[in-house]
Design an enzyme around this catalytic site. Structure first.
Site, PDB file in Angstrom:
ATOM      1  N   GLU A  53      -0.215 -67.599 -45.580  1.00  0.00           N
ATOM      2  CA  GLU A  53       1.137 -68.070 -45.268  1.00  0.00           C
ATOM      3  C   GLU A  53       2.187 -66.983 -45.422  1.00  0.00           C
ATOM      4  O   GLU A  53       3.216 -66.994 -44.749  1.00  0.00           O
ATOM      5  CB  GLU A  53       1.512 -69.262 -46.145  1.00  0.00           C
ATOM      6  N   PHE A  83      -1.182 -83.949 -56.516  1.00  0.00           N
ATOM      7  CA  PHE A  83      -2.008 -82.874 -55.976  1.00  0.00           C
ATOM      8  C   PHE A  83      -1.199 -82.050 -54.971  1.00  0.00           C
ATOM      9  O   PHE A  83      -0.586 -82.595 -54.068  1.00  0.00           O
ATOM     10  CB  PHE A  83      -3.257 -83.460 -55.304  1.00  0.00           C
ATOM     11  N   GLN A  84      -1.205 -80.745 -55.165  1.00  0.00           N
ATOM     12  CA  GLN A  84      -0.490 -79.788 -54.305  1.00  0.00           C
ATOM     13  C   GLN A  84       1.012 -80.049 -54.235  1.00  0.00           C
ATOM     14  O   GLN A  84       1.636 -79.844 -53.201  1.00  0.00           O
ATOM     15  CB  GLN A  84      -1.114 -79.740 -52.907  1.00  0.00           C
ATOM     16  N   LYS A  89       5.517 -86.074 -46.865  1.00  0.00           N
ATOM     17  CA  LYS A  89       4.645 -86.554 -45.794  1.00  0.00           C
ATOM     18  C   LYS A  89       5.132 -87.873 -45.185  1.00  0.00           C
ATOM     19  O   LYS A  89       5.070 -88.062 -43.967  1.00  0.00           O
ATOM     20  CB  LYS A  89       3.220 -86.713 -46.308  1.00  0.00           C
ATOM     21  N   MET A 127       4.138 -43.440 -52.814  1.00  0.00           N
ATOM     22  CA  MET A 127       5.509 -43.388 -53.308  1.00  0.00           C
ATOM     23  C   MET A 127       5.534 -43.456 -54.837  1.00  0.00           C
ATOM     24  O   MET A 127       6.328 -42.764 -55.486  1.00  0.00           O
ATOM     25  CB  MET A 127       6.333 -44.523 -52.697  1.00  0.00           C
TER      26      MET A 127
HETATM   27  C1  LIG Z   1       4.298 -56.021 -53.065  1.00  0.00           C
HETATM   28  C2  LIG Z   1       4.644 -54.720 -53.679  1.00  0.00           C
HETATM   29  N1  LIG Z   1       3.993 -54.311 -54.786  1.00  0.00           N
HETATM   30  C3  LIG Z   1       4.307 -53.120 -55.343  1.00  0.00           C
HETATM   31  C4  LIG Z   1       5.281 -52.328 -54.823  1.00  0.00           C
HETATM   32  C5  LIG Z   1       5.645 -50.988 -55.483  1.00  0.00           C
HETATM   33  N2  LIG Z   1       5.358 -49.896 -54.552  1.00  0.00           N
HETATM   34  C6  LIG Z   1       6.305 -49.312 -53.796  1.00  0.00           C
HETATM   35  S1  LIG Z   1       5.703 -48.155 -52.762  1.00  0.00           S
HETATM   36  C7  LIG Z   1       4.142 -48.351 -53.358  1.00  0.00           C
HETATM   37  C8  LIG Z   1       3.002 -47.547 -52.832  1.00  0.00           C
HETATM   38  C9  LIG Z   1       2.725 -47.826 -51.403  1.00  0.00           C
HETATM   39  O1  LIG Z   1       1.498 -47.223 -51.075  1.00  0.00           O
HETATM   40  P1  LIG Z   1       1.060 -47.053 -49.588  1.00  0.00           P
HETATM   41  O2  LIG Z   1       1.192 -48.326 -48.857  1.00  0.00           O
HETATM   42  O3  LIG Z   1      -0.284 -46.420 -49.554  1.00  0.00           O
HETATM   43  O4  LIG Z   1       2.167 -46.103 -48.977  1.00  0.00           O
HETATM   44  P2  LIG Z   1       2.450 -44.544 -49.247  1.00  0.00           P
HETATM   45  O5  LIG Z   1       3.572 -44.495 -50.221  1.00  0.00           O
HETATM   46  O6  LIG Z   1       1.195 -43.933 -49.776  1.00  0.00           O
HETATM   47  O7  LIG Z   1       2.840 -44.022 -47.921  1.00  0.00           O
HETATM   48  C10 LIG Z   1       4.122 -49.328 -54.366  1.00  0.00           C
HETATM   49  C11 LIG Z   1       2.928 -49.719 -55.132  1.00  0.00           C
HETATM   50  C12 LIG Z   1       5.953 -52.820 -53.686  1.00  0.00           C
HETATM   51  N3  LIG Z   1       6.951 -52.149 -53.120  1.00  0.00           N
HETATM   52  N4  LIG Z   1       5.594 -53.993 -53.124  1.00  0.00           N
END
Ligand SMILES: Cc1ncc(C[n+]2csc(CCOP(=O)(O)OP(=O)(O)O)c2C)c(N)n1
Ligand SMILES: [Mg+2]
Lengths: 565, 161
Positions: free
Chosen positions: A54, A116-117, A166, A475
């Protein structure tokens, strides 16, 4: 009442309302309490896209909305279906994207019983929706839906949720769709105060170092044309935020690029040295302003925004104008005269020459620099819609793609949601089948919603996922490198999966590029294939996003992080 | 600084939690909040007392106005409005001090609304200063329990809020 009424169930009425609102596509996932609604969807004249989670329904609806300006619609069942939407709703809320979200709910008689749910989704989403409704009587349903679409798409747009017990969906009603909405507590101001517009015009005329700082509001109010005209008329350079990207052509000589943490140096220098900052549909986010006290500290600030609560929220504003960006810019265009900015534009041209955005190609070998991929995508398909996940790849996309029109950059700005891009790209491609749609993805982010390959293949939605496979949550790794002594705690994700085989397992096309000269052919092959495609770009592992303003620093305290090989 | 806001809202399910939720999410402190229906049964009126400087007041007002169910927000400046609060105070008392307490009540035009062998309940209406004053005078006898309604307020003169 002029319109004749017709007897029908709540579920049938829901579909009727969607017709009246011109909805052609909904994204959703069924469940027990939604059975009456899905029975109607079965032969409704509306395309239903069955996602595989979802969360993806919400993101896809958002992608659809951002690509078109129309209101996105999604639906999920009660309990876990509804809670799975939460991230997507929060994302749309943070970026002010119009969306109407339907959730199933347990029958009214069981509400509050931990049935439920059952999940109290109106309670859960109260702080992340513009408004929400729990429908208590099917007779109210048409009015509620009419209001929801109105609220979602007007003023500062945002998501509106409608929770449907519902029993409401099987209750018989006399259908009547109101043609007007009258909400005494909701009257957004579109027309700004003319006196204020004139004050803004005289501030412009007096200014020597003006900068226009434009945000997502320019995109949502369709004010890109007016923005360009104003900049040209008053001779002011323009910086666009992450969500404003595409609102001003990158190749325009007055363009400054993106401001803030990973903004262009010359954008940040220009803001800091400006004597007049004209903010249009932007909200002075901390990723833009850095240290607030030091932000544009010599500038007078004009702030045009449709949301009065944004004015002087973070930065004290001298000339506030509450109004629609398009309307206000049109008026401003009428009154404004050029600023005295000749010398200023020379200085900016100089900064651009001395501090361009750039990266260092690997000295030896034929490794792939991630920035190079973005450049190649630009060259191959300049009018593509670029959707992104969140991370380094997102910043490179914003820095290096040469956007030329609005609604071609779709990214999770305010919430920064990994896993957003792929489902959003599916929504965008469905909305704009004429466009090539790329999801610029990280290897981490893509794995958060890669199950949607099934949706893309089943519904034949040929988006191209460009995985920037650096083997890291890049990042976060970059911050660890800079601020935690290269201690890569829980950020190495090397060899997670073979992305080519993953694509093939779903029946999509899988391609791989490991060398520089394989980049362009892979892009061309993906575009030509007309199929949902994943390209595994094996890129330099420890490339950093540069420049960078460390969190909390002033935006002219900039680090250069180009990796020299 | 304390500000008193009159907030007209739709008399609907969930409105109180929208308002309260906005305050807690944005980190504003509510001193007191009262709700009651108005002469129009579809509209309720909240009187909210909030602490903060003028900037906080401006943001609170704007954020309240953003809620779809909020119809109007008025800042009731003390010089332009009247406000009242009601308190019930249960105080220890017996035959030895009953008349002394009744005298105090009298001075404040408060009323004794219950008398038991070891306590009585006093009802007092007034502004914040008056209620605090009587509370202080009654404290030496031992206050067993006390409840305050929170402030309600109206604008003086022709204009409504
Ligand atoms: C849902 C979620 N969890 C954690 C983060 C923290 N976060 C920001 S950038 C990142 C790394 C992203 O890795 P990737 O998709 O491989 O991209 P890259 O930076 O390597 O290009 C994380 C863990 C986030 N922004 N969103
Ligand atoms: Mg990565």
């Amino acid at each position: 009442m002029t319109e004749s009424t017709e007897k029908m169930t709540g579920a049938r009425a829901l579909i009727e309302c969607l017709y009246r609102e011109g909805v052609d596509t909904i994204f959703g996932y069924p469940g027990g309490v939604l059975l009456p609604i899905y029975d109607e969807i079965y032969d409704a004249d509306i395309r239903h896209i069955l996602v595989r989670h979802e969360q993806a329904a919400a993101h896809a609806a958002e992608g659809y909305a951002r690509a078109t300006g129309k209101t996105g619609v999604c639906i999920a069942t009660s309990g876990p279906g509804a809670t799975n939407l939460v991230t997507g709703i929060a994302n749309a809320y943070m970026d002010s994207i119009p969306m109407v979200v339907f959730t199933g709910q347990v029958p009214s008689s069981l509400l509050g019983n931990d049935a439920f749910q059952e999940a109290n989704i109106t309670g859960i989403t109260m702080p992340i929706t513009k408004h929400n409704y729990l429908v208590q009587d099917a007779n109210e349903l048409p009015k509620v839906i009419k209001e929801a679409f109105h609220i979602a798409s007007t003023g500062r747009p945002g998501p509106v949720l409608i929770d449907l017990p519902k029993d409401i969906t099987v209750q018989e009603i006399d259908f009547y769709y109101p043609d007007k909405v009258d909400l005494r507590g909701y009257k957004p101001t579109y027309q700004g105060n003319l006196q204020q517009v004139k004050r803004a015009a005289s501030a412009i005329k007096e200014s020597k170092n003006p900068v226009i700082y434009a945000g997502g509001g320019v995109i949502s109010s369709d004010a890109s044309k007016e923005l360009i005209e104003l900049a040209e008329k008053i001779k002011a350079p323009v910086t666009t935020t992450l969500t404003g990207m595409g609102g001003f052509p990158v190749e325009h000589e007055l363009f400054l690029g993106m401001p803030g943490m990973h903004g262009a140096k010359y954008a940040n220098y220009a803001i800091q040295e400006s004597d007049l900052l004209i903010a249009v549909g932007a909200r002075f986010d901390d990723r833009v302003t850095g240290k607030l006290k030091a932000f544009a500290s010599n500038a007078k600030i004009i702030h045009i925004d449709i949301d009065p609560a944004e004015i002087s929220k973070n930065v004290k504003v001298d000339v506030p104008i509450v109004g629609d960006a398009k309307w206000t810019l049109q008026k401003l265009l009428k009154y404004a005269e050029p600023a005295q900015s000749e010398k200023w534009l020379d200085r900016i041209a100089h900064w651009k020459k001395v501090h361009p955005l750039h990266y260092v190609e690997p000295a030896t070998g034929d490794g792939i620099k991630p920035q190079y991929i973005i450049e190649q995508i630009t060259e191959a398909c300049k009018d593509a819609i670029i959707v992104t996940e969140v991370g380094q790849h997102q910043m490179w996309a914003a820095q290096y793609f040469k956007f030329s029109e609005p609604r071609t950059f779709i990214t999770s700005g305010g919430l920064g949601t990994m896993g957003y891009g792929f489902p959003a790209s599916i929504g965008a491609k469905i909305a704009r089948p004429d466009k090539v749609v790329f999801d610029i993805a990280g290897d981490g982010s893509f794995q958060m919603n890669s199950q949607e390959l099934a949706t893309a293949v089943q519904e034949n939605v040929p988006v191209i996922v460009a995985v920037f496979n650096n083997g890291y949550l890049g990042m976060v790794r970059q911050w660890q490198e800079l601020f935690h002594n290269r201690r890569y705690s829980a950020t190495c994700i090397q060899n997670s999966v073979d992305f080519v085989k993953l694509a093939e397992a779903y029946g999509a096309l899988g391609l791989r590029a490991t060398k520089r000269d394989e980049v362009r052919p892979a892009i061309e092959e993906a575009i030509a294939s007309g199929r949902p495609t994943v390209i595994d770009f094996v890129v330099e592992e420890e490339e950093n996003v540069s420049p960078m303003v460390p969190a909390g620093a002033a935006i002219n305290e900039i680090l250069d992080l180009e990796r020299k090989e | 600084m304390r500000h008193t806001l009159a907030v007209l809202v739709e008399n609907k399910y969930g409105v109180l939690s929208r308002v309260a939720g906005m305050f807690s999410r944005r980190g504003y402190n509510i001193d007191s909040l009262t709700v009651g229906v108005t002469d129009d049964p579809t509209i309720s009126r909240m009187t909210i007392v909030v602490m903060g400087d003028d900037e906080v007041l401006e943001q609170v007002t704007k954020q309240l106005n953003k809620l779809i169910d909020v119809i109007r927000v008025t800042d009731l400046k003390s010089e332009e409005s009247v406000d009242r609060e009601l308190a019930l105070i249960k105080v220890n008392s017996d035959v030895t001090n009953r008349s002394e307490i009744m005298q105090i009540a009298d001075i404040f035009r408060a009323r004794i609304i219950d008398v038991a062998s070891k306590s009585m309940i006093i009802e007092v209406t007034g502004d914040d200063g008056k209620i605090t004053a009587i509370e202080q005078l009654l404290r030496p006898f031992g206050i067993k329990e006390m409840v305050r309604t929170g402030k309600v307020a109206l604008r003086r003169g022709q204009k409504s809020s």
